[in-house]
Design an enzyme around this catalytic site. Sequence first.
Site, mmCIF file in Angstrom:
data_model
loop_
_atom_site.group_PDB
_atom_site.id
_atom_site.type_symbol
_atom_site.label_atom_id
_atom_site.label_comp_id
_atom_site.label_asym_id
_atom_site.label_seq_id
_atom_site.Cartn_x
_atom_site.Cartn_y
_atom_site.Cartn_z
ATOM 1 N N ASP A 1 -2.960 -1.004 0.647
ATOM 2 C CA ASP A 1 -4.232 -0.954 -0.205
ATOM 3 C C ASP A 1 -5.220 -0.200 0.659
ATOM 4 O OD1 ASP A 1 -3.256 -2.767 -1.919
ATOM 5 O OD2 ASP A 1 -3.571 -4.561 -0.524
ATOM 6 N N ASN B 1 -8.533 -5.898 -2.294
ATOM 7 C CA ASN B 1 -8.402 -5.167 -1.048
ATOM 8 C C ASN B 1 -8.744 -3.702 -1.311
ATOM 9 O OD1 ASN B 1 -7.428 -7.409 0.328
ATOM 10 N ND2 ASN B 1 -5.324 -6.774 0.375
HETATM 11 O O1 RIB Z 1 -1.507 -5.811 -0.285
HETATM 12 C C1 RIB Z 1 -1.621 -6.937 0.189
HETATM 13 C C2 RIB Z 1 -1.762 -8.171 -0.334
HETATM 14 O O2 RIB Z 1 -0.782 -8.664 -1.226
HETATM 15 C C3 RIB Z 1 -2.259 -9.454 0.387
HETATM 16 O O3 RIB Z 1 -3.732 -9.289 0.832
HETATM 17 C C4 RIB Z 1 -1.838 -10.444 -0.307
HETATM 18 O O4 RIB Z 1 -2.838 -11.180 -1.013
HETATM 19 C C5 RIB Z 1 -0.827 -10.058 -1.459
HETATM 20 O O5 RIB Z 1 -1.488 -9.887 -2.736
#
Ligand code: RIB
Length: 308
Positions: free
Chosen positions: A251, A41
């Site tokens: 993220d 992400n």
């Molecule tokens: O930070 C979000 C993410 O945390 C999600 O996409 C999930 O995969 C977890 O890892």
Amino acid sequence: MITVVGSFNMDLFIEAPRFPAPGEAILGKNFRRAPGGKGANQAYAVARMGMPAAIIGAVGQDDFGDEMVANLLEVGVSTRGVARRADVASGTAMIVLDSTGQNQIVVANGANDTLTPADVQAHRDLFAQSKAVVVQLETPLDSVEATLRLARESRVPAILNPAPFAPVGDALLHLCDWIIPNENEAAKLSGSDVRDAASAAGAAVAIKMRSACPRVLVTLGANGAWLDTPEFTGHVPGFKVNAVDTVGAGDTFIGAFVTRLVEGAGPREAARFGCAAAAIAVTRRGAQASIPTRREVEAWMKHPEATA
Ligand code: RIB
């Protein structure tokens, strides 16, 4: 370029009216799946902000792995640092969203758990080309430590997003140039309660003390962020929007924030930009699918009230 060392997860979403109690089964709806994982992400967010990005990580030799790598390639992230493991499944996250947009996540780390210090070191050339290296705690701690050490050796700023929280030693924290926790992670790292900007300020001081890290940023969700740096210490307000799905918002913040830092923006301006990117992301569903482009963020910042 910004290099991210971190996880890949296929996110499996179910919407439910509420979270089930232990031992209870309830009916949900709208199952869908979409590429996620904190590392992937963040690399995706960097690329969406127009900055060259690379990722070092591990996925299985399965359909989820193919799909997740393809999703990053589509936005231009270099994936040559991604190992394909034959004997283990790609990381998977089961995500339940309740009717208020809150989530509960359980991650089966799968291939993410196989990332070794040697995998990281094999891609030292990426570090040499990077202006920042970002790492989280969804891959094994020895690979996180190798990342921070290699960044220091390569004289590249190392940014630790200690998510999801895992107990880490002060020696590891000493290798960071930035530590960026959310409220929960800041509370656990500092041993104090974090509810608002004032309590985040106290936690940031405690984290700086134990880590000797000069720069700490505590993300506060819709309330923005608390920054404690030599350049600026204070609250950066967030944007109020109608959130439908907060998965991946942190993220998105990290990718956008680090991009602006690398471009030379001050921490305060970079944090405001990160807050705007995250505010847009929470109005959309999915992790990578919700991350806006740079153009969208810049246009939105001119009139944030229009979509709030
Ligand atoms: O930070 C979000 C993410 O945390 C999600 O996409 C999930 O995969 C977890 O890892």
